[in-house]
Design an enzyme around this catalytic site. Structure first.
Site, PDB file in Angstrom:
ATOM      1  N   LYS A 179       0.820  -1.210   0.000  1.00 19.07           N
ATOM      2  CA  LYS A 179       0.000   0.000   0.000  1.00 19.07           C
ATOM      3  C   LYS A 179       0.863   1.273   0.000  1.00 19.07           C
ATOM      4  CE  LYS A 179      -2.542   0.037   3.663  1.00 19.07           C
ATOM      5  NZ  LYS A 179      -2.007   1.044   4.602  1.00 19.07           N
TER       6      LYS A 179
ATOM      7  N   ARG B   3     -10.736   3.052   6.978  1.00 18.55           N
ATOM      8  CA  ARG B   3     -10.489   1.649   7.295  1.00 18.55           C
ATOM      9  C   ARG B   3     -11.696   0.978   7.915  1.00 18.55           C
ATOM     10  NH1 ARG B   3      -4.500   1.933   7.910  1.00 18.55           N
ATOM     11  NH2 ARG B   3      -3.649  -0.073   8.486  1.00 18.55           N
TER      12      ARG B   3
ATOM     13  N   ARG C 289      10.139  -6.631   6.162  1.00 21.52           N
ATOM     14  CA  ARG C 289      10.002  -5.228   5.742  1.00 21.52           C
ATOM     15  C   ARG C 289      10.903  -4.312   6.578  1.00 21.52           C
ATOM     16  NH1 ARG C 289       4.200  -2.478   5.077  1.00 21.52           N
ATOM     17  NH2 ARG C 289       3.951  -2.805   7.303  1.00 21.52           N
TER      18      ARG C 289
ATOM     19  N   ARG D 234       9.539  -1.532  11.640  1.00 19.50           N
ATOM     20  CA  ARG D 234       8.425  -0.980  12.393  1.00 19.50           C
ATOM     21  C   ARG D 234       8.125  -1.853  13.606  1.00 19.50           C
ATOM     22  NH1 ARG D 234       3.587   0.584   8.342  1.00 19.50           N
ATOM     23  NH2 ARG D 234       2.436  -0.358  10.050  1.00 19.50           N
TER      24      ARG D 234
ATOM     25  N   ARG E 244      -3.324  -7.490  13.025  1.00 20.75           N
ATOM     26  CA  ARG E 244      -3.650  -6.482  12.001  1.00 20.75           C
ATOM     27  C   ARG E 244      -4.445  -7.115  10.854  1.00 20.75           C
ATOM     28  NH1 ARG E 244       2.154  -4.452  11.001  1.00 20.75           N
ATOM     29  NH2 ARG E 244       1.299  -3.059   9.439  1.00 20.75           N
TER      30      ARG E 244
HETATM   31  P1  AMP Z   1      -0.565   1.522   8.547  1.00 21.99           P
HETATM   32  O1  AMP Z   1       0.747   2.204   8.472  1.00 21.99           O
HETATM   33  O2  AMP Z   1      -1.562   2.095   7.562  1.00 21.99           O
HETATM   34  O3  AMP Z   1      -0.445   0.021   8.443  1.00 21.99           O
HETATM   35  O4  AMP Z   1      -1.157   1.819  10.015  1.00 21.99           O
HETATM   36  C1  AMP Z   1      -0.494   1.388  11.185  1.00 21.99           C
HETATM   37  C2  AMP Z   1      -1.456   1.333  12.364  1.00 21.99           C
HETATM   38  O5  AMP Z   1      -2.006   2.643  12.598  1.00 21.99           O
HETATM   39  C3  AMP Z   1      -2.675   0.442  12.177  1.00 21.99           C
HETATM   40  O6  AMP Z   1      -2.404  -0.921  12.498  1.00 21.99           O
HETATM   41  C4  AMP Z   1      -3.677   1.087  13.136  1.00 21.99           C
HETATM   42  O7  AMP Z   1      -3.382   0.764  14.481  1.00 21.99           O
HETATM   43  C5  AMP Z   1      -3.373   2.578  12.971  1.00 21.99           C
HETATM   44  N1  AMP Z   1      -4.180   3.184  11.884  1.00 21.99           N
HETATM   45  C6  AMP Z   1      -3.717   3.730  10.709  1.00 21.99           C
HETATM   46  N2  AMP Z   1      -4.716   4.202   9.954  1.00 21.99           N
HETATM   47  C7  AMP Z   1      -5.861   3.950  10.645  1.00 21.99           C
HETATM   48  C8  AMP Z   1      -7.243   4.181  10.389  1.00 21.99           C
HETATM   49  N3  AMP Z   1      -7.659   4.775   9.255  1.00 21.99           N
HETATM   50  N4  AMP Z   1      -8.135   3.774  11.337  1.00 21.99           N
HETATM   51  C9  AMP Z   1      -7.738   3.193  12.478  1.00 21.99           C
HETATM   52  N5  AMP Z   1      -6.458   2.927  12.785  1.00 21.99           N
HETATM   53  C10 AMP Z   1      -5.519   3.312  11.886  1.00 21.99           C
END
Ligand code: AMP
Length: 200
Positions: free
Chosen positions: A8, A83, A117, A145, A156
């Site tokens: 993504k 999300r 990653r 991360r 996740r």
């Molecule tokens: P990502 O980098 O998009 O994988 O996001 C990392 C983490 O941030 C996710 O596992 C959630 O805990 C939180 N997060 C990011 N975007 C959202 C969202 N739109 N809604 C809820 N939690 C989010």
């Protein structure tokens, strides 16, 4: 939209190059808040580290503020938002969504991808120890991360299937969804993303 580790963020960078629109990544915004130790960061920390979604109202507030910035006036590329259906409904009240690209990758492949990653904290670029190694000269500064562990990935993925996947149907019913096979190489998936963006 895409499960964690499906490419993504990598493909979002490509769409930014193609469209010139700023990338609005809720994950990146939350990670900055976390490292700066702001109130938002403190609130989001436990959710993020356990692989759960941060509460909708926190995310919606964050997006509302971000969209007030001048660079967002001609549209943005959302990465990792919305999300949940509740977030999508809130977004409908704020602005119009033109297209949703969903990158599809089966769960078995996700875990392998995530564990290898690595991120360059200087540029934000994303690499993979096997599939997309970073140049030798920046290897030493790469970081993993905190939420890229097998246990957190499973949580996740669970959040993705339960809370985010239904959004695919929601946008599909509105004629906005383009699904892409994310199992190929970065270049192959990039080509599919490019043709999807060109249809918009
Ligand atoms: P990502 O980098 O998009 O994988 O996001 C990392 C983490 O941030 C996710 O596992 C959630 O805990 C939180 N997060 C990011 N975007 C959202 C969202 N739109 N809604 C809820 N939690 C989010």
């Amino acid at each position: 939209m895409a499960p964690p580790g499906a490419g993504k963020g990598t493909q979002a960078t490509k769409i930014v190059e193609l469209t010139g629109k700023p990338q609005v990544s809720t994950g990146d915004m939350l990670r900055s808040a976390l490292s700066e130790g702001t109130e938002l960061g403190v609130e989001a920390k436990a959710f993020m580290e356990s692989g759960k979604l941060v509460p909708d109202e926190v995310i919606i507030g964050l997006i509302r503020e971000r969209l007030k910035q001048p660079d967002a006036s001609n549209g943005v590329l959302f990465d990792g938002f919305p999300r949940t259906i509740l977030q999508a409904e809130a977004l409908e009240e704020i602005t119009k969504v033109s297209t949703v690209i969903s990158i599809e990758v089966p769960d078995d492949e996700i875990v392998n991808r995530i564990i290898g990653r690595r991120m360059d904290p200087v540029t934000g670029d994303i690499f993979h120890v096997t599939f997309n190694p970073a140049p030798e000269e920046i290897q030493d500064r790469l970081v993993q991360r905190k939420d890229d562990t097998e246990e957190t990935v499973r949580s996740r993925l669970d959040a993705y299937h339960k809370q985010t996947k239904p959004l695919g149907n929601w946008y599909g019913e509105r004629g906005l969804l383009i699904s892409i096979d994310g199992t190929g190489s970065i270049l192959e998936v990039g080509a599919l993303v490019t043709s999807a963006v060109n249809t918009v």
